[in-house]
Design an enzyme around this catalytic site. Structure first.
Site, mmCIF file in Angstrom:
data_model
loop_
_atom_site.group_PDB
_atom_site.id
_atom_site.type_symbol
_atom_site.label_atom_id
_atom_site.label_comp_id
_atom_site.label_asym_id
_atom_site.label_seq_id
_atom_site.Cartn_x
_atom_site.Cartn_y
_atom_site.Cartn_z
ATOM 1 N N TYR A 158 -0.771 8.655 -2.523
ATOM 2 C CA TYR A 158 -0.592 8.477 -3.857
ATOM 3 C C TYR A 158 -2.039 9.142 -4.565
ATOM 4 O O TYR A 158 -2.063 9.356 -5.573
ATOM 5 C CB TYR A 158 -0.740 6.769 -4.353
ATOM 6 C CG TYR A 158 0.315 6.251 -4.156
ATOM 7 C CD1 TYR A 158 1.733 6.687 -3.628
ATOM 8 C CD2 TYR A 158 0.550 4.965 -4.729
ATOM 9 C CE1 TYR A 158 2.832 5.761 -3.458
ATOM 10 C CE2 TYR A 158 1.718 4.078 -4.563
ATOM 11 C CZ TYR A 158 2.953 4.731 -4.063
ATOM 12 O OH TYR A 158 3.905 4.017 -4.044
ATOM 13 N N GLY A 159 -3.196 9.459 -3.727
ATOM 14 C CA GLY A 159 -4.299 9.432 -4.279
ATOM 15 C C GLY A 159 -4.539 10.797 -5.308
ATOM 16 O O GLY A 159 -5.524 10.733 -6.162
ATOM 17 N N GLU A 175 -2.683 9.291 7.441
ATOM 18 C CA GLU A 175 -1.441 9.148 7.555
ATOM 19 C C GLU A 175 -0.703 10.030 8.551
ATOM 20 O O GLU A 175 0.311 9.778 9.171
ATOM 21 C CB GLU A 175 -0.669 9.567 6.134
ATOM 22 C CG GLU A 175 -0.805 8.743 4.916
ATOM 23 C CD GLU A 175 -0.112 7.055 5.275
ATOM 24 O OE1 GLU A 175 1.134 7.379 5.502
ATOM 25 O OE2 GLU A 175 -0.856 6.182 5.240
ATOM 26 N N ASN A 181 -6.426 0.900 -3.610
ATOM 27 C CA ASN A 181 -7.222 0.964 -4.570
ATOM 28 C C ASN A 181 -6.606 2.112 -5.567
ATOM 29 O O ASN A 181 -6.880 1.668 -6.781
ATOM 30 C CB ASN A 181 -8.592 1.646 -3.922
ATOM 31 C CG ASN A 181 -9.251 0.782 -3.539
ATOM 32 O OD1 ASN A 181 -10.390 0.110 -3.884
ATOM 33 N ND2 ASN A 181 -9.259 0.648 -1.952
ATOM 34 N N THR A 182 -6.027 3.157 -5.147
ATOM 35 C CA THR A 182 -5.567 4.061 -6.203
ATOM 36 C C THR A 182 -4.319 3.167 -7.277
ATOM 37 O O THR A 182 -4.523 3.603 -8.125
ATOM 38 C CB THR A 182 -4.795 5.111 -5.543
ATOM 39 O OG1 THR A 182 -5.720 5.645 -4.436
ATOM 40 C CG2 THR A 182 -4.189 6.210 -6.371
ATOM 41 N N ASP A 224 0.969 -1.306 0.002
ATOM 42 C CA ASP A 224 -0.074 -0.114 -0.048
ATOM 43 C C ASP A 224 0.783 1.353 -0.144
ATOM 44 O O ASP A 224 2.153 1.210 0.445
ATOM 45 C CB ASP A 224 -0.814 0.218 1.272
ATOM 46 C CG ASP A 224 -1.727 1.477 1.198
ATOM 47 O OD1 ASP A 224 -2.665 1.391 0.199
ATOM 48 O OD2 ASP A 224 -1.900 1.910 2.133
ATOM 49 N N SER A 225 0.534 2.286 -0.357
ATOM 50 C CA SER A 225 1.292 3.701 -0.333
ATOM 51 C C SER A 225 1.377 4.062 1.363
ATOM 52 O O SER A 225 2.405 4.598 1.295
ATOM 53 C CB SER A 225 0.103 4.819 -0.816
ATOM 54 O OG SER A 225 -0.944 4.822 -0.063
ATOM 55 N N CYS A 270 -11.099 2.709 -0.393
ATOM 56 C CA CYS A 270 -9.855 2.951 -0.303
ATOM 57 C C CYS A 270 -9.353 2.549 1.111
ATOM 58 O O CYS A 270 -10.237 2.387 2.192
ATOM 59 C CB CYS A 270 -9.648 4.713 0.049
ATOM 60 S SG CYS A 270 -8.231 5.174 0.846
ATOM 61 N N THR A 271 -8.180 1.679 1.155
ATOM 62 C CA THR A 271 -8.107 0.687 2.474
ATOM 63 C C THR A 271 -7.524 1.567 3.675
ATOM 64 O O THR A 271 -7.668 0.855 4.543
ATOM 65 C CB THR A 271 -6.827 -0.024 2.085
ATOM 66 O OG1 THR A 271 -5.776 0.550 1.588
ATOM 67 C CG2 THR A 271 -7.346 -1.395 0.920
HETATM 68 N N1 DGL Z 1 -4.971 2.930 0.584
HETATM 69 C C1 DGL Z 1 -4.929 3.815 -0.389
HETATM 70 C C2 DGL Z 1 -5.996 3.420 -1.470
HETATM 71 O O1 DGL Z 1 -6.656 2.290 -1.381
HETATM 72 C C3 DGL Z 1 -4.789 5.105 -0.286
HETATM 73 C C4 DGL Z 1 -4.157 5.865 -1.499
HETATM 74 C C5 DGL Z 1 -3.320 7.209 -0.980
HETATM 75 O O2 DGL Z 1 -2.103 6.947 -0.781
HETATM 76 O O3 DGL Z 1 -3.731 8.135 -1.332
HETATM 77 O O4 DGL Z 1 -6.525 4.041 -2.512
#
Ligand code: DGL
Length: 276
Positions: free
Chosen positions: A45-46, A161, A77-78, A13-14, A195-196
């Protein structure tokens, strides 16, 4: 396979959000070895471009491959929306034809039709996930009768975060996005937390969503889907090592990661730094 060779399942994940997925996977499949990689140094990342999310995700997947993973789950998800297809179709055949990378959007869309009675579904996600239209496109393929409304929540991941989840500021943005989503369609009875990171805000989200609306978190859904995948792919299942060990890597400070990750994962986390 020699029992000395570790071939953990990679979970990427990010940042911290993928821990909500890893937690459920480990609950259902405790016998396997896992490596979690959070790209905290470059999260979120979003709001990043397609090219950037693809580049970062591919780098992290390659790191997980070089740490021995044969199978990697993009618990983001991103990244699933913006990088998965390219990685599966363009990169894997040349860099690692026998390795596999799976995402979280497909497993979620596969089950959503079973939850909604009204046929009206909401999706909450990052700007990247929402603008990719991955959810409406995938849902249309499987459940064409469903009406889907989306809402981008660009502030939610930074709130997680930065561990600002229980502040008035967080409440302001959470309420704002939920009011906006629910005002698009009064018949929404199921909301995908697409989004996780969002399950980490579940208590705050619930305050602004009537109790008759189902909130779909992805952890358990993705874990069920992985159980099914491993049953259907014995050639991959046999390769995954079974030692019950979980290793954590972050691209940022391990001190910060361990503090937050322990909170989110519910168990003590001791990470190692991975330079990218
Ligand atoms: N957990 C990421 C998702 O599911 C977050 C993406 C991000 O870093 O913005 O999209």
């Amino acid at each position: 396979m020699s029992s000395q060779i570790k071939k953990p399942i990679g979970v990427f994940d990010s940042g911290y959000g993928g821990l909500t997925v890893l937690k459920e996977i480990v609950k259902q499949l405790p016998e396997y070895d896992y490596i979690y990689l959070g790209d905290n140094a470059r999260a979120p990342y979003g709001t990043r471009s397609f090219e950037t999310v693809y580049e970062y995700t591919l780098e992290c997947v390659q790191q997980l491959f070089s740490l021995g993973c044969e199978l990697v789950i993009l618990a983001c998800n991103t990244a699933s929306a913006k990088a998965l297809r390219n990685i599966q179709q363009k990169d894997l055949p040349t860099i690692a034809p026998n390795k596999r990378v799976l995402g979280v959007i497909r497993p979620t869309t596969e089950v959503v039709g079973k939850y909604s009675k009204t046929g009206h579904v909401g999706v909450l996600g990052t700007t990247g996930t929402v603008t990719s239209n991955s959810y409406p496109i995938e849902i249309e393929k499987l459940y064409p009768h469903l009406t889907v409304h989306q809402e981008a929540c660009p502030m939610w991941v930074p709130l997680v975060e930065n561990n600002e989840m229980e502040t008035e500021g967080a409440d302001y943005f959470i309420q704002k996005n939920l009011v906006s989503l629910l005002s698009k369609d009064k018949k929404i009875d199921t909301i995908i937390l697409g989004c996780t990171h969002y399950p980490l805000l579940i208590n705050q989200i619930r305050k602004h969503v009537p109790s008759e609306i189902t909130l779909l978190s992805q952890g358990e859904i993705v874990a069920n889907s992985l159980v099914d995948y491993l049953k259907r792919h014995p050639e991959m299942e046999e390769q995954c090592s079974k030692g019950g060990e979980i290793k954590f890597y972050t691209t940022d400070s391990t001190v910060n990661f361990d503090k937050a990750a322990t909170l989110f994962f519910g168990k003590e986390v001791k990470s190692e730094h991975l330079g990218i």
